[in-house]
Design an enzyme around this catalytic site. Sequence first.
Site, PDB file in Angstrom:
ATOM      1  N   PHE A 115       0.656  -1.362   0.014  1.00 31.62           N
ATOM      2  CA  PHE A 115       0.376  -0.088   0.079  1.00 31.62           C
ATOM      3  C   PHE A 115       0.638   1.301   0.090  1.00 31.62           C
ATOM      4  O   PHE A 115       1.286   1.394   1.039  1.00 31.62           O
ATOM      5  CB  PHE A 115      -1.267  -0.407   1.248  1.00 31.62           C
ATOM      6  N   CYS A 116       0.876   2.572  -0.724  1.00 31.08           N
ATOM      7  CA  CYS A 116       1.080   3.510  -0.776  1.00 31.08           C
ATOM      8  C   CYS A 116       2.423   2.770  -1.011  1.00 31.08           C
ATOM      9  O   CYS A 116       3.019   2.109  -1.707  1.00 31.08           O
ATOM     10  CB  CYS A 116       0.778   4.415   0.460  1.00 31.08           C
ATOM     11  N   VAL A 117       3.614   3.943  -0.195  1.00 32.42           N
ATOM     12  CA  VAL A 117       5.065   3.786  -0.532  1.00 32.42           C
ATOM     13  C   VAL A 117       5.467   2.048   0.042  1.00 32.42           C
ATOM     14  O   VAL A 117       6.603   1.625  -0.263  1.00 32.42           O
ATOM     15  CB  VAL A 117       5.720   4.575   0.771  1.00 32.42           C
ATOM     16  N   GLY A 126       3.848  -0.338  -0.563  1.00 33.16           N
ATOM     17  CA  GLY A 126       4.460  -0.860  -2.089  1.00 33.16           C
ATOM     18  C   GLY A 126       5.354  -0.999  -3.274  1.00 33.16           C
ATOM     19  O   GLY A 126       6.018  -1.258  -4.261  1.00 33.16           O
ATOM     20  N   LEU A 171      -1.768  -1.388  -3.576  1.00 30.61           N
ATOM     21  CA  LEU A 171      -2.638  -0.316  -3.567  1.00 30.61           C
ATOM     22  C   LEU A 171      -1.888   1.133  -3.671  1.00 30.61           C
ATOM     23  O   LEU A 171      -1.539   1.621  -2.526  1.00 30.61           O
ATOM     24  CB  LEU A 171      -3.783   0.028  -2.171  1.00 30.61           C
TER      25      LEU A 171
END
Length: 571
Positions: free
Chosen positions: A305-307, A309, A333
Site C-alpha cells: 500500500f502506497c510507499v 507497495g 494499492l
Amino acid sequence: MMAPRDPRDPSAWEELARQWQQAQQAWLAWWRNPHAGPASASSANAGIAEVQQRFQSQLAALWQAALVVDPRKGRLPEVVPQPAGERRFHAQAWREQPYFSLLRQSYLLYGEYLKELARLAPLPTAEKQRLEFATRQYLDAVAPTNFAATNPDVIAKALATEGASLVQGLRNLASDAQRGRITMTDEAAFEVGGNIAVTPGSVVYRNDLIELIQYDATTPKVYRRPLVMVPPCINKYYILDLRPANSYVAHAVAQGHTVFMVSWRNVPPELGTLTWDDYIEQGALPALAVAGEITKCRTVNALGFCVGGTLLACALAVLAARKRPVVASATFLTTMLDFADPGEIGVYVSREFLSAREPQLMAGQRVHGSELATAFASLRANDLVWNYVVGNYLKGETPPAFDLLYWNSDSANLPGPMYAYYLRNLYLDNKLREPGALTMAGAAIDLTRVRMPAYVMASREDHIVPWRSAYRTTALLGGDVTFVLGSSGHIAGVVNPPQPPKRNFWMNDLVTDEPDAWLARADAAPGSWWPHWYAWLAPFGGAMRAAPKRAGDAKHPPLEPAPGRYVRERG
C-alpha cells in the site's frame, strides 16, 4: 477593511459604504494605469490583459451593486458565481447580509484572478506548478472564513456563548501548540489495541525495523498460501485494521486467507542511519520469508500500500534477480512506481531542497512524521488545515471522533539516508522504471522481471498518488496486470468496505497504453472494489486446508498479542 462590531447595527454601514467607495476609486485608478502596478512586466501578454479586463469589469459590477444596496433591507446580487463544491460559505449570512456577501464574492473573484494569472505565467512546467500551488495556499490562508471578525458563524457563536467559545478556542490553540500539530479528531475516543487495530493475532517475528503479525483464522479452513501485507512506513500499519467493520485485514481473514502484516518501527534516533536497502532486507524480504516458513508454503501472496507497495515492488525485483520466485501474486494499492508525474506533492521535492538537506539526512537526521503529515495535509489545506483552525480555535469546538483521522495523526519517523535515497532516485531521477538503473540489496532492479500476476488499484481523487501515475505500473511489470480504479481519495478510496455500500469503482479487463483510454471504456460498478479483489485473489490462494490452531511455529513462536509494541511507539 474591518468588519462592523455588530453587523446587525445599521449605523455601521455608512462608514463601511465610504470605505467601499474609497477602495473602488483606488482599484479603478490602478486598472486605468496597470503599468503603475506590479503587473506591468506582463501586461503586454494578451492572455493576461484579457484576464485583467474581465476581472476589472466584474469587480466594478460587484462594487456598484454593493454601493446601491440597502444593507438594512436588501440582499447583494450574486455577481460572482460560487464554484460547485465550495463548502466554506454555507452559512445563510454569506448570502443574506450584504457585508458578508461582499466579502465572499470579493474573495472568490480575487481568487479566480490570481489563479488565472498563475496559470498564464510564462514559466517552465515545474516552476508553474509551484507558483499555482503557492497561489492556492495563499488564497486558502486569507479566506474570510479563517478570521473571527469576518466569519459570521464565529461571530454568532461568540455572541451566543458570551465569548466562551473564543476562550475555549484559545485553550485549544495552546494545547495544540504544545502538541505540535492540529487536532483533527477526538483523540481520547481511540486506543490502539482497544477499539482500533483489534483484529486478533500475534507478533511472530521481530527485528530492529519490523514486527510481523499473524492474524488468527476466523474460518474452519484457510487457503494454503498466505497473504503478506506491506503497509506504508510513513504512518502506522493499522490503516488496514481500523474498526472491525472497516478493517481490510479482518475482511481478508474472513475470506479464508492467513494474513501476515508488517508493522514498521517508528524509527528512534539510534536507527536514523538505516537505508532504503535496509527497508528491503530487514523489512519486506524477511516478512515474505517468515510467512512462508510458518505456513510451510514455498510461495506467498503479497500486498503493498502506497510507499509500502513501492518497497514491495523493489523487493520483488530483488527476488527476481536472485531467481527466487517466492511470490505467487502481488497487489498494489495506490502505489507509484513511475514518478514522472508525482502530483502536487512534487512541489516539495526539488534538487535544491534535497542538496541543501542531504548532508544532515545522510548523517542520520530523522525525518519526523509530523513534517510529512503537514506536507500531505497542505495538499488539501481547506479540508485538513483551515477547517480545523476555524472549528478548534475560532469556534472552540472539539472535532468529532473519526478513526481514519486518528490514524492520520499517528505518523512515524523515517531515517535520513532512506528518505534521501527515495527522493533522489525515485522522485527526482525516476530511475525505478529504468531496467538496471538502480541496484538494491546487491541486485540490479528490473521491474519487467516481476512476472507474477498483479492487481493494481488506484483512487480517482488521490492527491498523493495520482491515479494516472499509478496506472503506469501496468506497463512496468512483466506479468498479467488487472487494473481497478476506485472513487474518492488516497485513503478513503482504499478503506471502503462492502457494507454499507457506498462509492463506486471502474473496471476494464483491457489494459491500454493510455489511462484515459482505459477509463473511457471502463464499466462503472456500484459499491466497494473489495469483492472484486476477493474474486481475483482466490485462485492464487491454493488448496484449502484446516485453519491453524495457533499462530507461529517452533522457530517463530508468538512473542506477544497483536497489535504488538512497535505500533504504540511515539515521538
